[in-house]
Enzyme design. Structure first.
Site, PDB file in Angstrom:
ATOM      1  N   GLU A   1      -1.292 -25.101 -10.808  1.00 32.69           N
ATOM      2  CA  GLU A   1      -2.099 -25.658  -9.729  1.00 32.69           C
ATOM      3  C   GLU A   1      -1.769 -27.148  -9.599  1.00 32.69           C
ATOM      4  OE1 GLU A   1      -6.438 -25.886 -10.403  1.00 32.69           O
ATOM      5  OE2 GLU A   1      -6.628 -25.108  -8.370  1.00 32.69           O
TER       6      GLU A   1
ATOM      7  N   GLY B   1     -14.174 -25.934 -11.987  1.00 30.48           N
ATOM      8  CA  GLY B   1     -13.237 -27.000 -12.337  1.00 30.48           C
ATOM      9  C   GLY B   1     -11.926 -26.411 -12.826  1.00 30.48           C
ATOM     10  N   SER B   2     -11.250 -27.155 -13.677  1.00 33.38           N
ATOM     11  CA  SER B   2      -9.920 -26.735 -14.104  1.00 33.38           C
ATOM     12  C   SER B   2     -10.001 -25.566 -15.085  1.00 33.38           C
ATOM     13  CB  SER B   2      -9.195 -27.903 -14.767  1.00 33.38           C
ATOM     14  OG  SER B   2      -9.912 -28.321 -15.899  1.00 33.38           O
ATOM     15  N   THR B   3      -8.947 -24.764 -15.111  1.00 35.47           N
ATOM     16  CA  THR B   3      -8.893 -23.628 -16.033  1.00 35.47           C
ATOM     17  C   THR B   3      -8.931 -24.127 -17.475  1.00 35.47           C
ATOM     18  OG1 THR B   3      -7.760 -22.262 -14.424  1.00 35.47           O
ATOM     19  CG2 THR B   3      -7.465 -21.648 -16.719  1.00 35.47           C
ATOM     20  N   GLU B   4      -8.312 -25.256 -17.705  1.00 33.95           N
ATOM     21  CA  GLU B   4      -8.272 -25.817 -19.065  1.00 33.95           C
ATOM     22  C   GLU B   4      -9.688 -26.091 -19.588  1.00 33.95           C
ATOM     23  OE1 GLU B   4      -6.210 -29.477 -18.926  1.00 33.95           O
ATOM     24  OE2 GLU B   4      -6.569 -29.902 -21.055  1.00 33.95           O
TER      25      GLU B   4
ATOM     26  N   CYS C   1      -9.499 -25.437  -4.599  1.00 38.17           N
ATOM     27  CA  CYS C   1      -9.135 -24.435  -5.612  1.00 38.17           C
ATOM     28  C   CYS C   1      -8.456 -23.228  -4.995  1.00 38.17           C
ATOM     29  CB  CYS C   1     -10.359 -24.024  -6.413  1.00 38.17           C
ATOM     30  SG  CYS C   1     -11.734 -23.545  -5.374  1.00 38.17           S
TER      31      CYS C   1
ATOM     32  N   GLU D   1     -15.664 -20.735 -12.209  1.00 36.65           N
ATOM     33  CA  GLU D   1     -14.833 -20.722 -11.000  1.00 36.65           C
ATOM     34  C   GLU D   1     -13.730 -21.736 -11.239  1.00 36.65           C
ATOM     35  OE1 GLU D   1     -13.073 -21.713  -8.062  1.00 36.65           O
ATOM     36  OE2 GLU D   1     -14.878 -22.418  -7.034  1.00 36.65           O
TER      37      GLU D   1
ATOM     38  N   LYS E   1     -24.543 -31.600 -13.680  1.00 37.88           N
ATOM     39  CA  LYS E   1     -23.710 -32.796 -13.875  1.00 37.88           C
ATOM     40  C   LYS E   1     -22.609 -32.835 -12.820  1.00 37.88           C
ATOM     41  CE  LYS E   1     -19.997 -33.745 -16.047  1.00 37.88           C
ATOM     42  NZ  LYS E   1     -19.387 -34.707 -15.121  1.00 37.88           N
TER      43      LYS E   1
HETATM   44  P1  NAI Z   1     -12.074 -31.009 -14.818  1.00 40.90           P
HETATM   45  O1  NAI Z   1     -12.071 -29.546 -14.972  1.00 40.90           O
HETATM   46  O2  NAI Z   1     -11.791 -31.852 -15.989  1.00 40.90           O
HETATM   47  O3  NAI Z   1     -13.492 -31.503 -14.259  1.00 40.90           O
HETATM   48  C1  NAI Z   1     -14.469 -30.695 -13.664  1.00 40.90           C
HETATM   49  C2  NAI Z   1     -15.839 -31.053 -14.221  1.00 40.90           C
HETATM   50  O4  NAI Z   1     -15.913 -30.722 -15.601  1.00 40.90           O
HETATM   51  C3  NAI Z   1     -16.199 -32.525 -14.139  1.00 40.90           C
HETATM   52  O5  NAI Z   1     -17.562 -32.635 -13.836  1.00 40.90           O
HETATM   53  C4  NAI Z   1     -15.927 -33.019 -15.555  1.00 40.90           C
HETATM   54  O6  NAI Z   1     -16.664 -34.148 -15.894  1.00 40.90           O
HETATM   55  C5  NAI Z   1     -16.348 -31.845 -16.377  1.00 40.90           C
HETATM   56  N1  NAI Z   1     -15.747 -31.733 -17.704  1.00 40.90           N
HETATM   57  C6  NAI Z   1     -14.560 -32.232 -18.131  1.00 40.90           C
HETATM   58  N2  NAI Z   1     -14.349 -31.892 -19.414  1.00 40.90           N
HETATM   59  C7  NAI Z   1     -15.421 -31.179 -19.813  1.00 40.90           C
HETATM   60  C8  NAI Z   1     -15.780 -30.528 -21.040  1.00 40.90           C
HETATM   61  N3  NAI Z   1     -14.994 -30.549 -22.104  1.00 40.90           N
HETATM   62  N4  NAI Z   1     -16.946 -29.891 -21.095  1.00 40.90           N
HETATM   63  C9  NAI Z   1     -17.738 -29.819 -20.011  1.00 40.90           C
HETATM   64  N5  NAI Z   1     -17.456 -30.406 -18.851  1.00 40.90           N
HETATM   65  C10 NAI Z   1     -16.303 -31.079 -18.733  1.00 40.90           C
HETATM   66  O7  NAI Z   1     -11.099 -31.391 -13.658  1.00 40.90           O
HETATM   67  P2  NAI Z   1     -10.380 -32.801 -13.433  1.00 40.90           P
HETATM   68  O8  NAI Z   1      -9.953 -33.434 -14.697  1.00 40.90           O
HETATM   69  O9  NAI Z   1     -11.291 -33.581 -12.602  1.00 40.90           O
HETATM   70  O10 NAI Z   1      -9.097 -32.363 -12.657  1.00 40.90           O
HETATM   71  C11 NAI Z   1      -7.910 -31.961 -13.355  1.00 40.90           C
HETATM   72  C12 NAI Z   1      -7.263 -30.805 -12.668  1.00 40.90           C
HETATM   73  O11 NAI Z   1      -8.146 -29.693 -12.650  1.00 40.90           O
HETATM   74  C13 NAI Z   1      -6.946 -31.017 -11.204  1.00 40.90           C
HETATM   75  O12 NAI Z   1      -5.727 -31.628 -11.017  1.00 40.90           O
HETATM   76  C14 NAI Z   1      -6.955 -29.635 -10.667  1.00 40.90           C
HETATM   77  O13 NAI Z   1      -5.713 -29.027 -10.872  1.00 40.90           O
HETATM   78  C15 NAI Z   1      -7.978 -28.938 -11.506  1.00 40.90           C
HETATM   79  N6  NAI Z   1      -9.265 -28.825 -10.814  1.00 40.90           N
HETATM   80  C16 NAI Z   1      -9.565 -27.652 -10.269  1.00 40.90           C
HETATM   81  C17 NAI Z   1     -10.735 -27.499  -9.591  1.00 40.90           C
HETATM   82  C18 NAI Z   1     -11.057 -26.207  -8.964  1.00 40.90           C
HETATM   83  O14 NAI Z   1     -12.059 -26.094  -8.275  1.00 40.90           O
HETATM   84  N7  NAI Z   1     -10.266 -25.194  -9.167  1.00 40.90           N
HETATM   85  C19 NAI Z   1     -11.683 -28.582  -9.408  1.00 40.90           C
HETATM   86  C20 NAI Z   1     -11.301 -29.796 -10.088  1.00 40.90           C
HETATM   87  C21 NAI Z   1     -10.124 -29.891 -10.738  1.00 40.90           C
END
Ligand code: NAI
Length: 794
Positions: A397, A244-247, A300, A266, A192
């Site tokens: 971050e 993606g995000s740590t959260e 990241c 990651e 996805k």
């Molecule tokens: P995110 O972590 O929400 O999104 C990453 C992926 O996870 C997307 O494909 C999203 O659709 C999916 N996702 C979201 N909620 C999910 C869930 N409950 N279960 C499974 N998949 C889920 O990141 P977002 O909202 O795009 O960005 C928010 C913050 O996260 C950014 O400001 C940044 O600080 C951080 N981030 C960090 C990344 C990294 O590589 N370290 C990459 C993207 C965001």
């Protein structure tokens, strides 16, 4: 303007990349995309679509299907159906498919770069020169692994169906990092992409069609977080790989805890960029431009915390400001642009909010006077000084072009500041002294350290974090292991649920416990025998109900003391591998000397014959790990730059180990030995069937010169002790080798600080069989790879 003036001003006109091809491709698809499932395009079951837009203009590029649980289910079914055939292909046949993917990516390299830039907003220079070439490199590299798989990973098998969820900052590159190793190892995939940037993943789906990849091997389902959630929760997915995000990583960790899904994460970072006074400051400034302003800081591993040695802080800041004044922000398809657009409005708002908060906490904000486009989502490169280490902009971050600066005086202060974060993804060290650089690199808690360089990536060098930056590696040999399992383990039978104490009574109940009497075995903490804080003991009986003895009933306080002792035993990790081996050999010698006496006591729990066999096997196991101690080496990679990357197997830190019920001596040693051979300190909970073994073990450790605190043993009921260990913030990883319920509990309780977890998934392991009970599988879990990149040449 004279030529001389022009040379100084360095002004030049626009050099736009032509988007015609990419737009024609979108038009060819009617600017509307379904899911790519089982080799064909399917409309979403919900009938819902969402827009994907160009953040530099706000213009809609296409509509994309919103995936619902039913779409995810169809994709997982397709991947499951395709799995047996794909896995059964010869390595060479799979290698040819991966090679074909690499070639086809190369063929479409320009269109992919333009699409990426339009969908994400990153400068075309970056997508064209960094992202897409690395995508091709990743498929080439893994085509090689596919070819060599059986020779290099005998007795391993694929996980099965893998669910992969990726972010928007490097859309196609993250896809390659996920899909290439999964396919090379014989898994099938449901991926996805992020909702802001689905287009290159869909273009990749078409590439899969073009090369004739068997239907169902790669499936792409688009959608938002809810689609990701459906994939995480699908019962027929064997592994989840997430970036993606740590959260969200934490939410996924929690959602998968009560399942056998494997997980690699990651996550975020707050990486330090350390500049020493002897650094080449001009190079460091260029490094910084790549480190934090690449991809508008939406990286990241961005070097978002600048740590400067006090003596050069002022001149360095002046140089950075001068350089920032020359950066060009503008339409990302312009080839001479340094700063493109931020991916989405919500991200832009988030960056502004965090900067405002930092300023409210005392940071001084400086931004260059550079022109930003009048439309689109832009944020200027930003320098924050006077930042307190505890400020939100030093801890959280930001994921934007914002650099927080701080100063230090000595190398040890730099290390302390650098490690003062919950994250541990990457770090940069700038110094002309190789001694200082490598000494500092070794002490940084980060999965990647770049010395005098920054943001370099290669398929051959594993990438991934320490601590809350996640676990698992992508790339390199270690990255492949994330998608493989020992074949015997996959088929191992389940252990019966074994409960000594009732699960619903985690606390000791005084009435059924008996007061400690002096001859009982004690706890072993910090190299000393210790009484339990509870003041109670636990009876140990044999299979006929005969009382064998008593052991202390350890509690929360005992675990806390044991963890503290383990954390203090820091010299063990620094001791040479040769010296660690000597201690283990000595241990084997001492166990040999006491072989009969220990077997005699153990016989009361496991029977005469088994006890003798178990003690002998234990001596051999100690010998094995003494041998492994100085042979589980790292590697030196040769990425295609003028760099070497030194991959070091580092100990994880403090491990909490719940030892198996069966084989009280051999099971204990089979887990504790690889952990300490690799340089970790541990807190172990022995088998409840025969915890009396603790008495023999601590005599063994004491007489073998094992430093106090390296191994700590707390006896008691596993329900209570596991929870305390798993929740403890100073325990870096938890190993649990009991029944299924315990494996799930270990994963659930340790979600908070994202501990690494290693369990038997409740399956039986034959500890007497060296193929199952010892070796690399355990050592891999006892270590984490740190890649230190070192440049060479002028
Ligand atoms: P995110 O972590 O929400 O999104 C990453 C992926 O996870 C997307 O494909 C999203 O659709 C999916 N996702 C979201 N909620 C999910 C869930 N409950 N279960 C499974 N998949 C889920 O990141 P977002 O909202 O795009 O960005 C928010 C913050 O996260 C950014 O400001 C940044 O600080 C951080 N981030 C960090 C990344 C990294 O590589 N370290 C990459 C993207 C965001």
């Amino acid at each position: 303007m004279s030529i001389a003036e022009r040379f100084v001003a360095m002004e030049y006109g626009p050099a736009p990349e032509d988007p015609k091809e990419a737009l024609a491709w979108l038009d060819h698809h009617g600017r509307s995309f379904g899911h790519f499932i089982n080799g064909t395009w399917l409309q979403p079951t919900s009938g819902k679509y969402f827009d994907t837009t160009d953040p530099s203009t706000g213009e809609k590029l296409a509509v994309v299907a919103q995936g619902a649980a039913a779409d995810v289910d169809a994709a997982v079914k397709a991947a499951r159906a395709a799995f047996p055939k794909w896995q059964a292909l010869t390595p060479h046949a799979r290698a040819r498919y991966l090679y074909a993917l690499a070639r086809q990516v190369q063929k479409h390299v320009r269109r992919l770069a333009v699409l990426e830039t339009m969908d994400n907003g990153k400068p075309i220079r970056e997508s064209r020169d960094i992202d897409i070439p690395l995508v091709a490199r990743h498929f080439y590299y893994h085509a090689g692994w596919a070819q060599l798989l059986q020779q290099e990973f005998p007795d391993h098998t694929a996980c099965g169906v893998v669910g992969q969820i990726i972010p928007w900052n490097f859309p196609l590159l993250m896809l390659a990092w996920k899909i290439a190793p999964a396919l090379a190892t014989g898994n099938t995939v449901v991926l996805k992409p992020a909702e802001f940037t689905p287009l290159t993943a869909l273009a990749f789906a078409e590439i899969c069609q073009e090369i004739g990849l068997p239907a169902g091997v790669v499936n792409i389902v688009t959608g938002d977080g809810s689609t990701g959630e459906a994939l995480v929760e699908h019962p027929d997915v064997d592994k989840i790989a997430f970036t993606g995000s740590t959260e969200v990583g934490r939410a996924i960790r929690s959602a998968t805890a009560k399942s056998h899904k494997r997980l690699s994460l990651e996550l975020g970072g707050k990486s330090p960029f350390i500049v020493f006074e002897d650094a080449d400051l001009d190079s460091a400034v260029e490094g910084l431009v790549d480190g934090i302003w690449l991809n508008q800081g939406q990286v990241c591993c961005a070097g978002s915390r600048l740590l400067m040695q006090e003596s050069i802080a002022e001149p360095l800041i002046i140089k950075i400001r001068d350089r920032l004044n020359t950066l060009r922000a503008g339409p990302p398809l312009d080839k001479s642009i340094d700063i493109g657009a931020i991916v989405a409005r919500v991200q832009l708002d988030r960056i502004q909010r965090l900067v405002d908060q930092g300023v409210a906490e005392g940071a001084i904000c400086w931004q260059p006077q550079i022109e930003l486009p009048s439309r689109g989502l832009y944020f200027p490169p930003t320098l924050l000084s006077n930042v307190h280490p505890s400020s939100i902009v030093a801890q959280e971050e930001i994921f934007g072009p914002v650099l927080a600066t701080m100063t230090f005086r000595t190398p040890s202060e730099a290390i302390e500041l650098a490690n003062n974060t919950a994250y541990g993804l990457a770090a940069c060290v700038w110094s002309e002294s190789i001694n200082v650089s490598l000494q500092v690199a070794a002490q940084l808690k980060a999965g990647v350290v770049w010395v005098n360089c920054t943001n370099l990536f290669d398929a051959s060098c594993g990438f991934g974090g320490y601590r809350e930056s996640g676990y698992g590696r992508e790339g390199g040999r270690e990255g492949l292991l994330e998608y493989l399992e020992p074949a015997w383990f996959k088929n191992a039978p389940a252990l019966p649920a074994a409960r000594i104490a009732p699960a619903e009574k985690p606390d000791p109940v005084p009435e059924i416990a008996v007061p400690i009497i002096d001859r009982t075995v004690k706890l072993y903490i910090g190299g000393k025998q210790a009484r339990s804080d509870s003041g109670y003991s636990m009876e140990v009986r044999d299979g006929h109900g005969e009382l064998l003895g008593e052991v202390p009933l350890g509690n929360r306080k005992d675990i806390r003391n044991a963890v503290e002792a383990a954390r203090k035993a820091t010299t063990w990790a620094k001791t040479s591998a040769h010296n660690r081996a000597q201690v283990l050999y000595y241990m084997a010698e001492n166990l040999s000397l006491r072989r009969e006496e220990i077997a005699h006591r153990l016989a009361a729990a496991v029977g005469d014959e088994s006890a003798a066999v178990e003690v002998n096997a234990s001596i051999e196991r100690i010998f094995s790990y003494a041998a492994w101690t100085d042979k589980f080496d790292g590697a030196v990679h040769s990425p295609p730059f003028r760099n070497i990357a030194i991959a070091m197997n580092e100990p994880i830190g403090t491990l909490g180990i719940i030892c198996p019920q069966e084989a009280p001596l051999l099971g204990f040693l089979s887990l504790v030995l690889p952990a300490i051979a690799a340089g970790n300190s541990i807190v172990a909970v022995p088998s409840e069937i025969y915890p009396i073994i603790t008495g023999d073990l601590y005599q063994l450790f004491d007489t073998s010169d094992l430093p106090g605190g390296v191994v700590n043993i707390v006896t008691g009921y596993v329900e209570l002790l596991l929870k305390v260990l798993a929740e403890h913030d100073d325990v870096d990883a938890i190993w649990c080798f009991r029944d299924e319920a315990s494996a799930f509990a270990a994963k659930s309780f340790s979600t908070g600080n994202l501990k690494q977890v290693f369990t038997n998934e409740g399956r039986a392991i034959d500890w007497f069989d060296a193929k199952q009970g010892e070796g690399r599988w355990f050592l891999q879990h006892a270590t984490q790879v740190k890649n230190v990149w070192v440049p060479y040449g002028e």
